[in-house]
Design a protein around this motif. Structure first.
Motif: not given
Length: 120
Positions: A37-38, A47-49, A59-60, A67-68
């Protein structure tokens, strides 16, 4: 007691890359979902991934293609490779995990957060 320890944040220029790492430690029976998260300035945590224990990822939209997320189940670790970084990616990144301990139900855990700053 379970702890999540993050590392890898820092300062990078626009277009650069960073790799975040997070390792869970403690009395762990199984690590279920792991995620990043960020919280960017002025916004709520988002949520990011996510990555499941079987390797499924999500993924968002704002990070797709850049991003991976990956996992090392043997190390109870999750990683976030961040490429083509933008200034709007600046924020505090948090590791999240759902972990089952022996004789206890699954529980949510958070890391302490690591700062990512992308300069323009």
């Amino acid at each position: 007691q379970v702890q999540l320890m993050e590392s890898g944040g820092g300062l990078v220029q626009t277009g650069g890359s960073l790799r975040l790492s997070c390792a869970a430690s403690g009395n762990i029976f199984r690590t279920n979902l792991m995620a990043w998260y960020r919280q960017v300035p002025g916004k709520q945590r988002e949520l990011v991934a996510t990555a499941t224990s079987t390797g499924s990822t999500n993924y968002a939209d704002f990070v797709k293609g850049r991003f991976t997320i990956s996992r090392d189940n043997a190390k109870n670790a999750v990683y976030l490779q961040m490429d083509s970084l933008k200034p709007e990616d600046t924020g505090v990144y948090y590791c999240y995990a759902i972990i089952t301990q022996a004789t206890m139900p699954a529980h949510n855990y958070w890391g302490q957060g690591t700062q990512v700053t992308v300069s323009s």
